[in-house]
Design a protein around this motif. Structure first.
Motif, mmCIF file in Angstrom:
data_model
loop_
_atom_site.group_PDB
_atom_site.id
_atom_site.type_symbol
_atom_site.label_atom_id
_atom_site.label_comp_id
_atom_site.label_asym_id
_atom_site.label_seq_id
_atom_site.Cartn_x
_atom_site.Cartn_y
_atom_site.Cartn_z
ATOM 1 N N VAL A 167 0.862 -1.185 0.000
ATOM 2 C CA VAL A 167 0.000 0.000 0.000
ATOM 3 C C VAL A 167 0.898 1.235 0.000
ATOM 4 O O VAL A 167 2.087 1.148 -0.285
ATOM 5 C CB VAL A 167 -0.951 -0.019 1.213
ATOM 6 N N ASP A 168 0.338 2.384 0.315
ATOM 7 C CA ASP A 168 1.138 3.602 0.414
ATOM 8 C C ASP A 168 1.539 3.901 1.862
ATOM 9 O O ASP A 168 2.707 4.155 2.146
ATOM 10 C CB ASP A 168 0.376 4.785 -0.187
ATOM 11 N N ARG A 240 -4.144 3.296 0.292
ATOM 12 C CA ARG A 240 -3.591 3.222 -1.052
ATOM 13 C C ARG A 240 -4.322 4.220 -1.921
ATOM 14 O O ARG A 240 -5.536 4.394 -1.794
ATOM 15 C CB ARG A 240 -3.758 1.802 -1.610
ATOM 16 N N PRO A 246 -3.661 -2.220 -7.327
ATOM 17 C CA PRO A 246 -2.558 -2.894 -6.633
ATOM 18 C C PRO A 246 -1.627 -3.562 -7.641
ATOM 19 O O PRO A 246 -2.065 -4.113 -8.643
ATOM 20 C CB PRO A 246 -3.283 -3.940 -5.770
#
Length: 253
Positions: A167-168, A240, A246
């Protein structure tokens, strides 16, 4: 409400992670919204369901899961619940359980719609939007975890070991610890060197992680008194960019 970024955000920007002490985190959350239902929020961990996917590997934990969309609103973040959906990670991020859709029991409606979780999600939006102002909306996954330690079996908060989530950004918020020792959060850089270690020991202690820049993991927890119940309860929120699908391997920024 729109608040100025807190000082601890500089550490995430500079190092890719930060430990935030309970008093600081709670004050920030209360500026974002009410924690008036914190008691029932904490109590909901007593109703988590077994993680049947991990049980197939001979390991134990309890969890629930929900997904939200976070967008900029007139008075801060707009928190929108999404339909119940599976949690997915590729093998590049989760070598233990990657490349499968894992359906967990949903977070209870009273929790998902409650004041505490909304304040936490607004907090996540305020924090991480400051680091990525170009992101229009966030795909946020919320995980309730209970790790239990038994008399002769330590609990495994991160059975996959040191990892990234694909994810971020990640928030790990301590909710409750009862009769457990250890559970140290460890941070490694992209070369595998340890660059941080701390223990979430009190309710509201928190870890903030830039997932593209560092790995994180937690050491096993052990029962202080093997004759008594023991658990480590945390809330994990991952964010995200909602416009990015993704991928199997985020590159470091």
């Amino acid at each position: 409400m729109s608040l100025s970024p807190p000082p601890f955000l500089d550490a995430v920007r500079d190092r890719g992670f930060c430990f935030v002490e309970a008093d600081v985190m709670r004050a920030w959350l209360e500026d974002e919204g009410s924690l008036g239902d914190w008691g029932p929020f904490v109590d909901s961990w007593n109703r988590l369901e077994p993680d049947r996917y991990l049980a197939q590997l001979g390991k134990q934990r309890r969890r629930r899961h929900a997904v939200f969309r976070l967008e900029h609103g007139v008075e801060g973040a707009r928190v929108q619940p999404c339909p119940h959906q599976p949690h997915y990670q590729s093998l590049a991020y989760n070598t233990l359980q990657g490349d499968i859709e894992r359906w967990f029991e949903p977070i209870e409606a009273s929790v998902a719609q409650g004041e505490s979780l909304k304040a936490i999600l607004r907090h996540c939006h305020a924090l991480f939007a400051s680091l990525a102002p170009g992101v229009a909306a966030w795909h946020a996954e919320v995980h309730q975890f209970r790790i239990e330690a038994q008399a002769d079996v330590p609990g495994q908060p991160t059975p996959e070991g040191m990892h990234r989530d694909g994810v971020d950004y990640v928030l790990v918020l301590m909710v409750d610890r009862e009769n457990v020792a250890r559970g140290t959060t460890r941070i490694h850089d992209m070369q595998g060197r340890e660059v941080g270690a701390f223990t979430l020991a009190r309710a509201f202690d928190a870890a903030l992680v830039d997932d593209a820049r560092v790995f994180h993991g937690v050491t096993p927890v052990e029962a202080l008194d093997p004759a008594l119940p023991s658990h480590r309860d945390v809330l994990v929120v991952t964010l995200r960019d909602a416009d990015r699908t993704p991928d199997p391997g985020l590159q470091p920024r």
